[in-house]
Each structure stands twice: as C-alpha cells, then as structure tokens.
Design a protein around this motif. Structure first.
Motif, PDB file in Angstrom:
ATOM      1  N   PRO A  66       0.824  -1.201   0.000  1.00 52.53           N
ATOM      2  CA  PRO A  66       0.000   0.000   0.000  1.00 52.53           C
ATOM      3  C   PRO A  66       0.862   1.257   0.000  1.00 52.53           C
ATOM      4  CG  PRO A  66       0.108  -0.906   2.217  1.00 52.53           C
ATOM      5  CD  PRO A  66       0.825  -1.865   1.318  1.00 52.53           C
ATOM      6  N   ALA A  67       0.395   2.255  -0.699  1.00 46.92           N
ATOM      7  CA  ALA A  67       1.062   3.560  -0.713  1.00 46.92           C
ATOM      8  C   ALA A  67       0.058   4.580  -0.187  1.00 46.92           C
ATOM      9  CB  ALA A  67       1.510   3.928  -2.117  1.00 46.92           C
ATOM     10  N   VAL A  68       0.434   5.283   0.865  1.00 48.98           N
ATOM     11  CA  VAL A  68      -0.481   6.195   1.542  1.00 48.98           C
ATOM     12  C   VAL A  68      -0.035   7.642   1.323  1.00 48.98           C
ATOM     13  CG1 VAL A  68      -1.437   6.882   3.775  1.00 48.98           C
ATOM     14  CG2 VAL A  68      -1.028   4.464   3.281  1.00 48.98           C
ATOM     15  N   PHE A  69      -0.986   8.458   0.881  1.00 45.60           N
ATOM     16  CA  PHE A  69      -0.774   9.887   0.717  1.00 45.60           C
ATOM     17  C   PHE A  69      -1.700  10.597   1.696  1.00 45.60           C
ATOM     18  CE2 PHE A  69       0.785   8.157  -3.156  1.00 45.60           C
ATOM     19  CZ  PHE A  69       1.725   9.050  -3.666  1.00 45.60           C
ATOM     20  N   ILE A  70      -1.154  11.526   2.442  1.00 44.19           N
ATOM     21  CA  ILE A  70      -1.951  12.336   3.363  1.00 44.19           C
ATOM     22  C   ILE A  70      -1.691  13.792   3.026  1.00 44.19           C
ATOM     23  CG2 ILE A  70      -2.377  12.964   5.772  1.00 44.19           C
ATOM     24  CD1 ILE A  70      -1.485  10.151   6.567  1.00 44.19           C
ATOM     25  N   GLY A  71      -2.770  14.518   2.775  1.00 42.34           N
ATOM     26  CA  GLY A  71      -2.620  15.915   2.386  1.00 42.34           C
ATOM     27  C   GLY A  71      -1.874  16.077   1.071  1.00 42.34           C
ATOM     28  N   GLY A  72      -2.012  15.083   0.191  1.00 41.68           N
ATOM     29  CA  GLY A  72      -1.357  15.142  -1.107  1.00 41.68           C
ATOM     30  C   GLY A  72       0.115  14.770  -1.106  1.00 41.68           C
ATOM     31  N   LYS A  73       0.644  14.429   0.072  1.00 40.75           N
ATOM     32  CA  LYS A  73       2.066  14.079   0.181  1.00 40.75           C
ATOM     33  C   LYS A  73       2.221  12.603   0.515  1.00 40.75           C
ATOM     34  CE  LYS A  73       3.388  18.649   1.680  1.00 40.75           C
ATOM     35  NZ  LYS A  73       2.832  19.471   2.715  1.00 40.75           N
ATOM     36  N   LEU A  74       3.205  11.982  -0.097  1.00 40.86           N
ATOM     37  CA  LEU A  74       3.473  10.577   0.163  1.00 40.86           C
ATOM     38  C   LEU A  74       3.974  10.393   1.588  1.00 40.86           C
ATOM     39  CD1 LEU A  74       3.809   7.638  -0.820  1.00 40.86           C
ATOM     40  CD2 LEU A  74       6.128   8.276  -1.539  1.00 40.86           C
ATOM     41  N   VAL A  75       3.269   9.564   2.347  1.00 40.16           N
ATOM     42  CA  VAL A  75       3.712   9.199   3.691  1.00 40.16           C
ATOM     43  C   VAL A  75       4.581   7.959   3.594  1.00 40.16           C
ATOM     44  CG1 VAL A  75       2.958   8.409   5.966  1.00 40.16           C
ATOM     45  CG2 VAL A  75       1.732  10.247   4.813  1.00 40.16           C
ATOM     46  N   GLY A  76       4.158   7.005   2.783  1.00 37.80           N
ATOM     47  CA  GLY A  76       4.954   5.809   2.584  1.00 37.80           C
ATOM     48  C   GLY A  76       4.113   4.560   2.529  1.00 37.80           C
ATOM     49  N   SER A  77       4.788   3.444   2.700  1.00 41.95           N
ATOM     50  CA  SER A  77       4.148   2.132   2.663  1.00 41.95           C
ATOM     51  C   SER A  77       3.723   1.717   4.064  1.00 41.95           C
ATOM     52  CB  SER A  77       5.113   1.117   2.067  1.00 41.95           C
ATOM     53  OG  SER A  77       5.370   1.436   0.722  1.00 41.95           O
ATOM     54  N   ALA A  78       3.332   0.477   4.194  1.00 39.23           N
ATOM     55  CA  ALA A  78       2.780  -0.041   5.449  1.00 39.23           C
ATOM     56  C   ALA A  78       3.718   0.152   6.633  1.00 39.23           C
ATOM     57  CB  ALA A  78       2.416  -1.513   5.299  1.00 39.23           C
ATOM     58  N   ASP A  79       5.010  -0.116   6.451  1.00 39.28           N
ATOM     59  CA  ASP A  79       5.931  -0.012   7.590  1.00 39.28           C
ATOM     60  C   ASP A  79       6.029   1.418   8.111  1.00 39.28           C
ATOM     61  OD1 ASP A  79       7.253   0.784   5.262  1.00 39.28           O
ATOM     62  OD2 ASP A  79       9.183  -0.070   5.871  1.00 39.28           O
ATOM     63  N   THR A  80       6.066   2.394   7.226  1.00 36.07           N
ATOM     64  CA  THR A  80       6.140   3.795   7.644  1.00 36.07           C
ATOM     65  C   THR A  80       4.851   4.234   8.326  1.00 36.07           C
ATOM     66  OG1 THR A  80       7.592   4.247   5.776  1.00 36.07           O
ATOM     67  CG2 THR A  80       6.584   6.150   6.851  1.00 36.07           C
ATOM     68  N   VAL A  81       3.725   3.844   7.758  1.00 30.32           N
ATOM     69  CA  VAL A  81       2.425   4.204   8.335  1.00 30.32           C
ATOM     70  C   VAL A  81       2.275   3.595   9.729  1.00 30.32           C
ATOM     71  CG1 VAL A  81      -0.074   3.941   8.091  1.00 30.32           C
ATOM     72  CG2 VAL A  81       1.326   4.559   6.110  1.00 30.32           C
ATOM     73  N   MET A  82       2.642   2.326   9.875  1.00 29.11           N
ATOM     74  CA  MET A  82       2.533   1.669  11.181  1.00 29.11           C
ATOM     75  C   MET A  82       3.480   2.304  12.208  1.00 29.11           C
ATOM     76  SD  MET A  82       0.055  -0.341  10.955  1.00 29.11           S
ATOM     77  CE  MET A  82       0.178  -1.224  12.489  1.00 29.11           C
ATOM     78  N   THR A  83       4.678   2.650  11.781  1.00 26.86           N
ATOM     79  CA  THR A  83       5.619   3.325  12.681  1.00 26.86           C
ATOM     80  C   THR A  83       5.037   4.643  13.163  1.00 26.86           C
ATOM     81  OG1 THR A  83       7.524   2.289  11.625  1.00 26.86           O
ATOM     82  CG2 THR A  83       7.939   4.306  12.876  1.00 26.86           C
ATOM     83  N   ARG A  84       4.461   5.412  12.237  1.00 19.70           N
ATOM     84  CA  ARG A  84       3.848   6.700  12.606  1.00 19.70           C
ATOM     85  C   ARG A  84       2.639   6.494  13.522  1.00 19.70           C
ATOM     86  NH1 ARG A  84       5.145  11.460  10.221  1.00 19.70           N
ATOM     87  NH2 ARG A  84       6.742  11.394   8.614  1.00 19.70           N
ATOM     88  N   HIS A  85       1.897   5.436  13.301  1.00 17.08           N
ATOM     89  CA  HIS A  85       0.749   5.143  14.156  1.00 17.08           C
ATOM     90  C   HIS A  85       1.221   4.843  15.585  1.00 17.08           C
ATOM     91  CE1 HIS A  85      -3.019   3.615  15.624  1.00 17.08           C
ATOM     92  NE2 HIS A  85      -2.528   2.403  15.772  1.00 17.08           N
ATOM     93  N   VAL A  86       2.239   4.011  15.698  1.00 18.90           N
ATOM     94  CA  VAL A  86       2.741   3.612  17.016  1.00 18.90           C
ATOM     95  C   VAL A  86       3.350   4.797  17.759  1.00 18.90           C
ATOM     96  CG1 VAL A  86       4.488   2.188  18.176  1.00 18.90           C
ATOM     97  CG2 VAL A  86       3.062   1.194  16.398  1.00 18.90           C
ATOM     98  N   ASP A  87       4.086   5.662  17.054  1.00 21.57           N
ATOM     99  CA  ASP A  87       4.724   6.794  17.747  1.00 21.57           C
ATOM    100  C   ASP A  87       3.791   7.997  17.918  1.00 21.57           C
ATOM    101  OD1 ASP A  87       4.824   8.386  15.403  1.00 21.57           O
ATOM    102  OD2 ASP A  87       6.958   8.022  15.060  1.00 21.57           O
ATOM    103  N   GLY A  88       2.569   7.913  17.395  1.00 26.42           N
ATOM    104  CA  GLY A  88       1.584   8.970  17.592  1.00 26.42           C
ATOM    105  C   GLY A  88       1.592  10.065  16.544  1.00 26.42           C
ATOM    106  N   SER A  89       2.530  10.058  15.628  1.00 27.46           N
ATOM    107  CA  SER A  89       2.618  11.151  14.650  1.00 27.46           C
ATOM    108  C   SER A  89       1.588  11.023  13.524  1.00 27.46           C
ATOM    109  CB  SER A  89       4.027  11.258  14.075  1.00 27.46           C
ATOM    110  OG  SER A  89       4.380  10.091  13.368  1.00 27.46           O
ATOM    111  N   LEU A  90       1.001   9.841  13.333  1.00 25.48           N
ATOM    112  CA  LEU A  90      -0.008   9.672  12.292  1.00 25.48           C
ATOM    113  C   LEU A  90      -1.233  10.526  12.580  1.00 25.48           C
ATOM    114  CD1 LEU A  90      -0.881   8.253   9.682  1.00 25.48           C
ATOM    115  CD2 LEU A  90      -1.783   6.406  11.108  1.00 25.48           C
ATOM    116  N   LYS A  91      -1.670  10.556  13.838  1.00 28.11           N
ATOM    117  CA  LYS A  91      -2.852  11.365  14.203  1.00 28.11           C
ATOM    118  C   LYS A  91      -2.656  12.836  13.870  1.00 28.11           C
ATOM    119  CE  LYS A  91      -5.600   8.944  17.490  1.00 28.11           C
ATOM    120  NZ  LYS A  91      -6.889   8.678  16.958  1.00 28.11           N
TER     121      LYS A  91
END
Length: 102
Positions: A66-91
């Motif tokens: 999966p490739a995730v874009f938030i606000g039109g910017k690439l956040v990354g694949s699953a590993d990056t998204v999960m890392t951001r979720h765990v550290d709280g920065s995804l919210k």
C-alpha cells in the motif's frame, strides 16, 4: 506520474492498494478505525495500474502498495504508516490534513 499526482491530492487521505493484498487490507482497516474515510484506488482494477505501480516504485514505495498519501504528500508504505501510528505522529498528520478532528 501526472495521474498519480492528481489522484493523490483528491482527498485528505488516498491509499493506493491492490484488492488481494493483505497488508493493503490492514492499512485500510487502520484508517477506518481512526475514523478516516480514505479514497481507495485499487491499482489492480485499473487499466493503467501497472504504470501507476511503476510510478509508485519510482517515488520510493517498495513494495509499491500500500502507498499512503496524506494531504497530497506521500507518507509511505505499510511499515512507515505503522511506525507513525505507534509513535503517535499519524494522528497529527491526519489532523493537519483535515481527515480527522481531535
């Protein structure tokens, strides 16, 4: 690449996915559980899906989905998204993009 850029900025959260990918399913579920209604683009159901897959890989997504874009910017694949979720920065990314209200 132009089509990818256009699609990725159509909504606060855009996920490029494949309908048969288990990690894609997990990432979509993560966003739904956060109260986000992302735009999902299943590239395996798109006639130009292979082009989009190559474009995602050129942007640095490995694997391409999966490739995730938030606000039109690439956040990354699953590993990056999960890392951001765990550290709280995804919210915060989701809040700044207007995808959720805190």
């Amino acid at each position: 690449m132009d089509r990818l850029a256009k699609l990725s900025s159509q909504k606060a959260v855009v996920i490029f996915s494949k309908s048969t990918c288990c990690m894609c399913h997990a990432i979509k579920r993560l966003f739904y559980e956060q109260g986000v209604s992302p735009m999902i683009h299943e590239i395996d159901e798109d006639s130009r899906g292979k082009e989009m897959e190559w474009a995602l890989m050129r942007l640095g997504c490995s694997p391409a989905v999966p490739a995730v874009f938030i606000g039109g910017k690439l956040v990354g694949s699953a590993d990056t998204v999960m890392t951001r979720h765990v550290d709280g920065s995804l919210k915060m990314l989701l809040k700044d993009a207007g995808a959720i209200w805190l």
